[in-house]
Design a protein around this motif. Structure first.
Motif, short mmCIF file in Angstrom:
data_model
loop_
_atom_site.label_atom_id
_atom_site.label_comp_id
_atom_site.label_asym_id
_atom_site.label_seq_id
_atom_site.Cartn_x
_atom_site.Cartn_y
_atom_site.Cartn_z
N ASP A 197 3.20 -1.37 5.99
CA ASP A 197 1.75 -1.42 5.74
C ASP A 197 0.98 -1.79 7.01
N ILE A 236 -7.20 1.76 -0.77
CA ILE A 236 -6.48 0.49 -0.91
C ILE A 236 -7.47 -0.67 -0.91
N ALA A 283 0.16 9.48 -5.40
CA ALA A 283 0.56 10.87 -5.10
C ALA A 283 1.28 11.50 -6.29
N ALA A 338 0.83 -1.21 0.00
CA ALA A 338 0.00 0.00 0.00
C ALA A 338 0.86 1.25 0.00
N HIS A 339 1.97 1.24 0.76
CA HIS A 339 2.76 2.48 0.80
C HIS A 339 3.40 2.75 -0.55
N ALA A 371 -6.59 5.35 -8.04
CA ALA A 371 -7.12 4.29 -7.18
C ALA A 371 -7.87 3.26 -8.03
N SER A 418 -7.66 9.31 1.58
CA SER A 418 -6.23 9.09 1.85
C SER A 418 -5.74 7.67 1.56
N PHE A 419 -6.60 6.67 1.77
CA PHE A 419 -6.14 5.28 1.65
C PHE A 419 -7.05 4.44 0.74
N LEU A 438 0.49 4.15 -2.68
CA LEU A 438 0.12 5.53 -2.31
C LEU A 438 1.12 6.54 -2.89
N GLU A 439 2.38 6.14 -2.98
CA GLU A 439 3.38 7.02 -3.61
C GLU A 439 3.07 7.23 -5.09
#
Lengths: 94, 478
Positions: free
Chosen positions: B210, B62, B16, B8-9, B22, B59-60, B12-13
């Motif tokens: 994560d 996922i 961004a 996930a991290h 998504a 924000s997430f 998310l990058e």
């Protein structure tokens, strides 16, 4: 150790109607598990306090005020049988 | 690059940087499900396309799999049991509400052992889940659908519940990270209860970072769960520190006994050596009551289960069965017929064992005795944690076993949780982290345990370990 009658009694307390072919298997399973559990007999716990909960839980109170909740219609709509806003079940009193 | 292989991290990058949306991420997971779900069978049911919510502004965003024992508003929630087929909750569990608020995309309900009664995900009414690393093997259980979903890249995250190892054991078998937080750290409102003094919800992810991100979302006090603790939740990403210098880690001798698989033992010893090289102090310790944990657990957990599952009686929700006309049909007959039809064999076994332990004449010898031995097991940990920051053990004595191998022998199945149960009995946090593979390519897990509410210690040690090793970067190519 545990008889067929014991198993039927436990099933009745558990409110589970056992089929004939389940009784022997469950008798054997429960006997094996209870046999395994007897290993606890090796421990002397006469001076040990029981732990029913790992945290020091205290009763939780809140103000006695009305707050929004599901509502009756929402709460009972998933029941198998509803009548006049109530759960309908087979006869309770003979 | 396969998007669904990322953490996930990492995702998310990319979002961004506006390289992907998504929706792209969800599509990659959806494509994988279409491709491999037939073989893996990680899900009990998938979210209807019309109910899918993908919000690019959250924000997430996922994709996440939710164990089938957590209530999702208007979405079938069954504990993988026939007795709850068709049950659509009127509310969201607190963890679900938090996940929805953060933008997580709920892909579906993951398969599980019926009511979480099992260590292999074979007791599900939907049939077994298969281990993505070897489809002939079990994924572990009871959160085996959740761990298999992440390991097969059919979800980026998953949520499981852990009563005696049900997050950590399948995480070890599937080569993912699974955390059982401290009892009281995560709200259980909306989790269908198994054993209320032991159950805890936790994250299943591909790596430690994560796990910390997901804990930031789900942890915290909830007035709707009176056992959740009102205590500040730290930002867990602050514990992602690459440093174990000076940490005191205990290695309990009772967890390295005969009968444990030689490759599992070696992998965990190697991991311990790696941490030692980074400056941690390691010392043998003793948890002398370890051998009584399984017996104690099967008294306490089944007693609580027999009480919790009394609510499945056909009256308010779920299955209702009235006996055929030939038999009388009072309300008791309805209860007995509903439960006989709705529960599977293992559920019946556990309800009956618990009923027996609690019944008049046996209570002192079983239930009360179990609670007393629980005190001894907890005291073992209290004592070690006076001098140590963490404890490291194998998560499981063996790697994943074959489907069908243990189904006819309940005790041998119960013993596969031998190393995970004590953390539930004592309420402490514990995590399983991938630490190697066997010669037949099955993942091996190492378990780290810490003091109550010190999940940060687990993240710190796990993060440091994952900076040095790359077991957590291995992906199944299905």
């Amino acid at each position: 150790m545990i008889s067929k009658e014991d198993v039927l009694n436990i099933a009745s307390l558990s409110r589970i109607h056992l089929k004939d072919n389940e009784i022997d298997q469950l008798t054997k399973n429960l006997e094996d598990i209870l046999e395994y559990i007897t290993k606890l007999e090796n421990l002397d716990v006469s001076n040990v306090e029981p732990t029913s909960h790992v945290l020091a839980l205290e009763n939780v109170y809140r103000e006695d005020t009305v707050i929004p909740s599901l509502g009756q219609a929402n709460a009972i709509k998933i029941s198998a049988d509803i009548q006049n806003g109530s759960f309908k079940v087979p006869k309770v009193i003979e | 690059m396969k998007l669904n292989h990322l953490t996930a991290h990492e995702i998310l990058e990319l979002i961004a940087k506006k390289e992907y949306t998504a929706k792209d991420i969800y599509q990659s997971v959806h494509y994988q499900i279409e491709k491999t779900e037939k073989e893996v069978h990680a899900y009990a049911n998938l979210t209807e396309p019309a109910s899918l919510s993908i919000d690019e502004n959250k924000s997430f965003p996922i994709p996440i799999a939710i164990k089938d024992n957590m209530c999702i508003l208007d979405q079938e929630t069954t504990c993988s049991s026939n007795i709850l087929k068709g049950f659509k909750p009127s509310y969201d569990a607190t963890v679900i509400q938090k996940l929805k608020d953060s933008g997580a995309i709920i892909v579906g309900h993951a398969n599980m052992d019926e009511f979480a009664f099992g260590s292999s995900t074979e007791t599900s009414c939907y049939g077994p889940t298969h281990n993505p690393w070897n489809l002939d093997c079990v994924p572990g259980g009871s959160s085996g659908g959740s761990t298999a979903a992440v390991a097969s890249n059919q979800a980026i995250w998953a949520i499981g519940s852990d009563t005696g190892g049900s997050i950590r054991q399948p995480a070890a078998f599937c080569g993912v990270v699974g955390l059982k937080p401290t009892y009281g750290r995560v709200s259980r409102y909306g989790l269908i209860a198994f054993a209320s003094s032991l159950d805890q919800i936790g994250p299943i992810t591909k790596d430690i970072k994560d796990s910390a991100l997901l804990m930031n979302i789900i942890a915290g006090h909830d007035p709707k769960d009176s056992t959740s603790i009102n205590r500040t939740v730290p930002d867990y990403t602050n514990s992602l520190v690459n440093d174990v210098n000076g940490l005191r880690i205990g290695i309990p001798k009772e967890y390295f006994i005969d009968g444990i698989d030689a490759e599992v033992k070696q992998a965990v010893l190697d991991a311990i050596e790696t941490l030692k090289e980074r400056g941690a102090t390691l010392k043998e310790v003793s948890l002398p009551h370890t051998e009584y944990a399984v017996a104690t657990y099967y008294i306490i957990a089944t007693s609580e289960a027999s009480s919790n599952l009394a609510r499945f009686d056909g009256v308010q929700y779920g299955l209702r069965k009235i006996p055929a006309k030939s038999r009388k049909s009072s309300i008791v007959d309805m209860y007995e017929e509903t439960r006989a039809t709705g529960f599977g064999t293992e559920a019946k076994r556990r309800i009956m064992l618990g009923t027996y332990s609690l019944s008049s004449g046996y209570y002192d010898d079983y239930y009360l005795k179990g609670l007393k031995v629980r005190t001894l097991i907890k005291q073992d940990f209290d004592k070690v944690f006076k001098d140590f920051d963490a404890i490291i053990t194998p998560t499981t004595p063996t790697t994943a076993f074959k489907i069908g191998e243990k189904t006819s022998d309940p005790i041998s199945m119960y013993l596969s949780d031998i190393f995970t149960i004590s953390a539930n009995l004592s309420g402490i946090p514990a995590i399983s982290i991938p630490c190697g593979f066997s010669s037949n390519d099955l993942p091996i897990g190492m378990q780290i345990m810490a003091k109550p509410f010190d999940e940060e210690m687990l993240f710190r040690i796990g993060y440091t370990y994952q900076q040095i090793t790359d077991w957590h970067k291995k992906r199944v190519d299905l």
